[in-house]
Enzyme design. Structure first.
Site, PDB file in Angstrom:
ATOM      1  N   GLU A   1      45.206  38.146  28.096  1.00 16.54           N
ATOM      2  CA  GLU A   1      46.436  37.513  28.598  1.00 16.54           C
ATOM      3  C   GLU A   1      46.152  37.086  30.024  1.00 16.54           C
ATOM      4  OE1 GLU A   1      48.822  36.903  26.684  1.00 16.54           O
ATOM      5  OE2 GLU A   1      48.123  38.129  25.014  1.00 16.54           O
TER       6      GLU A   1
ATOM      7  N   CYS B   1      52.991  36.838  36.404  1.00 19.86           N
ATOM      8  CA  CYS B   1      52.334  35.750  35.696  1.00 19.86           C
ATOM      9  C   CYS B   1      53.370  34.753  35.213  1.00 19.86           C
ATOM     10  CB  CYS B   1      51.539  36.295  34.530  1.00 19.86           C
ATOM     11  SG  CYS B   1      52.537  37.339  33.492  1.00 19.86           S
TER      12      CYS B   1
END
Ligand code: NAD
Length: 980
Positions: free
Chosen positions: A736, A770
């Protein structure tokens, strides 16, 4: 019984007399009736009214009208219907649109006392001639910036000066001028405290009260000087304690101690309301000068129930109308019983409540001089006339101001009138039956949770409306501080292992403070950890899924018990504010519980049988998993990847980020307290580039679960793809990675929401998520006004030590990060204009960077393309929605994205064309919840299934299908035939 008889008697009198009065019926009555019976129409109407002020383009307006009502049967007035029918003919839009605007403006005018002070003066004059007093409210909701809060302060001061001068000139009228046996101030002002401080937050009661009072006190002094009354309105539950604390402190303030002309509204739909009243009365008894309480039912019922349900919070409001009604009478009785310590205002349009107030007042031997009724402008006019005829004191709540901020008020009034929960006899229609029955509390008051079922539920975040939530945070912070500087070993095979080399973990907000000293593993110790994980796997892979899942649940429960302590560590080690830290721990708890459930679900074999053949499929553990989390969600992401690894029967080596190793060490300590067998989870703190990469390359590692930057992630993907001598498996990598997330602001967006949502998405946790917004793409038509408010709102954010709950923003994670971000800002300055960058020298200690906003950023520039991972936002201009979508998709990443729009067609287009893993419409783009918003992106933002999704665990296992031929010499077991 005598009292009840009197209530019924008075109530019947009111009903009969009201019906004798002639009330004008119009299309609005039909509209409300239709809205009550047709929920979809109700929603569309309220949404349309909400968006209307932003539609200054005629064609846009008719297009919206068509999109909102095109397929619905509407009882709109003829003019509006005509407009609707013309909306497909653009040449007629210029005729239809003004008609629609006119119609809605008339609707708004019904509830508002004018668009400016002059018009409001005319309204209060008319009311006075009709024998009614007034309370003036300047329309508007929360201030989103300190600039706006200053503007409200100014507006209130101007209003008090202008209105008091205007009312001085009135001739005397006893029913308006005399109350409680003294001269009543003619000017009565209703004040929303949230408008006086943009950073109001339940987590920071002290700071919020302090800041509000800085603007409130000049208003009160002005009111005192000009003989005006100030009524403090009550707002949503999150602000209740702040508002109440302000009021109580003012009562005891020496400047206002002998001033009776101040009051507060108490909402009886709140379960706490009776206790709050008791608190007020207690203070007033000591003060010995009365003050007023305005008893209302409360206007935010829908909002309160939805917010509570969404967040798994106990509902602060009674869920049944009957309970609110019963509480209203109980509070009324209490207030009247405490007269004259407290002076009562009964604000209601409900016949039963009016009658009850009159009867209860009589019961306490109070005269009509001793209390007052209040009603809203534009509602229940027949009842108002009747009260005046009966010589009752009646004050009308008159909001005035611009239509735009007024729409939220209008929507609230319509919502209230058309709600199934409505506690009003509107007097708007004669058809509504009037209920005079005595309200009683439900015997079985519903459980506090709104929705209770056995499905997975997210851990509820702290709301901070309870003082105890505050106190535990303060205590935990102090306890953690006492443990600063402790040494944390590696954990290999369940044993502590100290190393010569260590990692120093410091507090980024105060780098002199060392949070802890953590062991740093060598390659030799990495090998030892690998041996331990391999050895444990032999046993662990055979442990049943149920047992593995129960370990996860046990860890979740231990973590729940210590959630505040873990949040406190994040405040110190990662620089998170209270709410962010709490959210991270809750997410960790969610991952544990959710993956436990999912592992059990996947353990149910799926069988598709055929005669003479038995099929089954099963999932098998892969082996040793290497877990490499980032520092920005130091507990949640580590826990999620670790839990997924082990619940599937793998064993884990956890290699935390060197920025946040203490949190990791504390957590691994906790999981061993849950009794997890030795070696199942090994803690290997150390350098990522060194031992992280060494293990990623290792032939014995089967899974790499990584979350972090694209640079490291893609490097690890390369490593994982290489086969080493003796390797008999393809490594599974779950990576990720980063994002360059965009929010689109459409021309018809709700600007308050778009501004606050963008600020929160871009600068929450200093932009170090993020999912954070780092680009906001704004349509040309609203670019300038959005930018102006965006800058002021971001400027208003408080920055400082995250230990102080009033600071929304803390430091960035490290000196290195600070240096990098500052150099990017400097480069950016060479490329485009900076709209906000107040770098203050008072950030001498700590790695602080204030919010930075660049404007007119070019779509392909470094600022628009590179992940900066700090509080830096680029504003990009778009010609139209097509271009906005194209700009949003112009990125190597596809992680999160958002759209603020009230155009159904544009929202639909975003759903199908906006290339992101997580798309958020009309809300902030951060804060995904496990299971509710499975999280993860594509393009260069990540590989694999989303974290917190049903499929996530599949990546941690191999799948086998087993087929057995059960036919022997022409026969097969009978049950197989039956199962067919
Ligand atoms: P990072 O890539 O610098 O480090 C992540 C982890 O990898 C750390 O534990 C680090 O020690 C380790 N590491 C570094 N080099 C390594 C190597 N050569 N071999 C093996 N391990 C190595 O990222 P970070 O600064 O910790 O986190 C910020 C980044 O994470 C941002 O890019 C952010 O977008 C991303 N992130 C993504 C998600 C998501 O779900 N997509 C979530 C959080 C953070």
């Amino acid at each position: 019984m005598k009292l009840e008889k009197r209530i019924q008697e008075l109530g019947s009198e009111l009903i009969i007399n009201t019906r004798e009065l002639d009330v004008e019926q119009n299309w609005l009555d039909a509209l409300i009736n239709h809205a009550i019976s047709d929920p979809q129409f109700r929603i569309q109407t309220l949404r349309f009214i909400d968006v209307l002020p932003s539609l200054d383009d005629d064609i846009e307006l008719t297009r919206h009208l068509q999109e909102y009502f095109g397929s619905l049967e509407t009882p709109l007035p003829e003019l509006a219907l005509w407009g609707l029918n013309q909306s497909d003919k653009p040449w007629l839009a210029h005729i239809a649109a003004p008609l629609v605007r006119y119609t809605i403006r008339s609707l708004a005018r019904r509830f508002m006392g004018g668009s400016n002070i002059q018009r409001a003066c005319n309204t209060v004059d008319k009311l006075k001639h009709a024998g009614m007093s007034s309370s003036l409210d300047i329309l508007g909701e929360d201030s989103v910036s300190e600039h706006e809060a200053d503007a409200y302060l100014k507006a209130y001061l101007e209003m008090i000066l202008a209105m008091s001068a205007h009312m001085q000139a009135w001739t005397d009228l006893e029913i308006v001028d005399q109350l409680h046996g003294r001269a009543a101030p003619r000017l009565n002002v209703s004040l929303k405290l949230s408008s006086l401080y943009s950073q109001i937050d339940a987590a920071d009661i002290e700071g919020s009260v302090r800041a509000i009072k800085q603007r409130l006190i000049p208003i009160l002094e002005c009111a005192l000087e000009h003989h005006a009354f100030v009524m403090i309105d009550m707002e949503q539950y999150d602000y209740k304690n702040i508002i109440l604390t302000c009021f109580l402190e003012i009562l005891e303030d020496s400047r206002f101690r002998y001033w009776p002309d101040i009051g507060i509204a108490i909402q009886t739909y709140l379960r706490d309301s009776f206790d709050d009243l008791s608190r007020i009365v207690e203070v007033l008894k000591k003060r010995a000068t009365p003050a007023t309480v305005r008893l209302v039912r409360g206007a935010y019922w829908d909002y309160e129930t939805i917010v509570a349900d969404q967040n798994n919070w106990p509902s602060p409001v009674w869920l049944h109308k009957n309970d609110t009604d019963a509480n209203f009478e109980r509070c009324m009785d209490f207030l009247f019983s405490e007269h004259p310590v407290v002076e009562a205002v009964i604000a209601t349009h409900n016949t039963r409540s009016l009658a009850a107030a009159m009867a209860i007042a009589e019961n306490h031997n109070l005269s009509k001089q001793d209390y007052e009724f209040q009603m809203l402008y534009g509602m229940a006019d027949s009842l108002k006339d009747l009260l005046v005829q009966r010589q009752q004191h009646l004050r009308i709540y008159v909001p005035y101001g611009e239509t735009l901020p007024g729409m939220a008020y209008l929507v609230r009034r319509l919502l209230e009138n058309s709600s199934g929960q409505s506690v009003l006899d509107m007097g708007l229609t004669h058809d509504q039956p009037v209920d005079l029955d005595k309200p009683v509390f439900s015997l079985h008051e519903e459980g506090k949770k709104l929705s209770v079922d056995s499905r997975f539920h997210n851990q509820a975040l702290y709301r901070f409306t309870e003082t105890v939530e505050h106190d535990v945070f303060v205590q935990a912070l102090s306890q953690c501080r006492q443990q600063f500087g402790q040494v944390y070993p590696l954990i290999i095979d369940g044993k502590s292992c100290h190393t010569k080399q260590t990692i120093l973990s410091i507090n980024p907000a105060s780098p002199d403070e060392m949070v802890g000293v953590v062991a740093s593993a060598s390659k030799k110790l990495a090998d030892a950890a690998l041996d331990s994980a391999k050895k444990a796997h032999v046993y662990w892979r055979r442990v049943s899924v149920t047992e593995r899942a129960s370990y996860l649940r046990k860890i979740a429960s231990l973590l729940q018990d210590r959630r505040v302590e873990f949040a406190a560590w994040q405040i110190f080690e990662a620089g998170k504010n209270w709410r962010e830290a709490d959210a991270d721990v809750c997410e960790a708890i969610d991952f544990l519980n959710y993956y436990a459930d999912q592992a059990e679900r996947l353990d149910q074999m799926t069988i598709n049988q055929s005669s003479g053949e038995q099929n089954s499929s099963c999932y098998r553990p892969r082996g040793v998993g290497l877990v490499i989390p980032p520092w920005n969600f130091p507990l949640a992401i580590l826990t999620g990847m670790m839990a997924a690894t082990i619940v599937c029967g793998n064993t884990a080596i956890v290699k935390p980020s060197s920025q946040t190793p203490v949190i990791a060490a504390k957590f691994v300590e906790l999981i061993h307290q849950a009794g997890l067998p030795e070696g199942v989870v090994n803690l290997l703190t150390g350098s990522g580039a060194d031992i992280g990469e060494y293990l990623a390359n290792h032939v014995d590692v089967q899974i790499i679960a990584f979350t972090g930057s694209m640079t490291v992630g893609s490097h690890l993907i390369n490593i994982a793809a290489q086969l080493h001598p003796g390797q008999t498996h393809i490594k599974r990598i779950i990576a990720e990675m980063g994002g360059k997330n965009a929010i689109i602001v459409d021309t018809d967006a709700d600007m308050d929401e778009a501004v606050t949502g963008t600020v929160s998405s871009a600068f929450g946790f200093q932009g170090q998520k993020c999912s954070a917004a780092s680009r906001v793409i704004v349509l040309d038509h609203v670019y300038d006004c959005f930018l102006e408010r965006l800058v002021e709102t971001a400027r208003s954010l408080r920055i400082g030590q995250p230990e102080d709950p009033g600071n929304v923003m803390g430091p960035v994670i490290s000196e290195q990060a600070q240096t990098h971000i500052l150099s990017v800002i400097n480069d950016g300055k060479q490329q485009t204009r900076v709209a906000l960058y107040d770098y203050a020298d008072h950030f001498d200690k700590g790695y602080f960077i204030p919010p930075v906003i660049f404007t007119d950023v070019a779509a392909d520039s470094m600022l628009a393309q590179q992940e900066i991972f700090g509080p830096v936002l680029s504003v990009i201009r778009a010609r139209d929605f097509d271009q906005a979508l194209q700009l949003a998709n112009n990125s190597q990443y596809a992680l999160t994205g958002g759209v603020y729009s009230r155009d159904p067609d544009h929202l639909q287009r975003a759903k199908s064309e906006f290339n992101v893993g997580n798309l958020y419409l009309n809300r902030k783009i951060t804060g995904a919840l496990v299971s509710r918003q499975p999280f993860g992106g594509y393009k260069l933002s990540g590989t694999g299934y989303k974290a917190g999704s049903e499929n996530y665990l599949l990546q941690f296992m191999n799948s086998s299908t087993i087929t057995e031929n059960t036919m022997r010499r022409g026969f097969a077991p009978m049950e197989e035939h039956n199962n067919k």
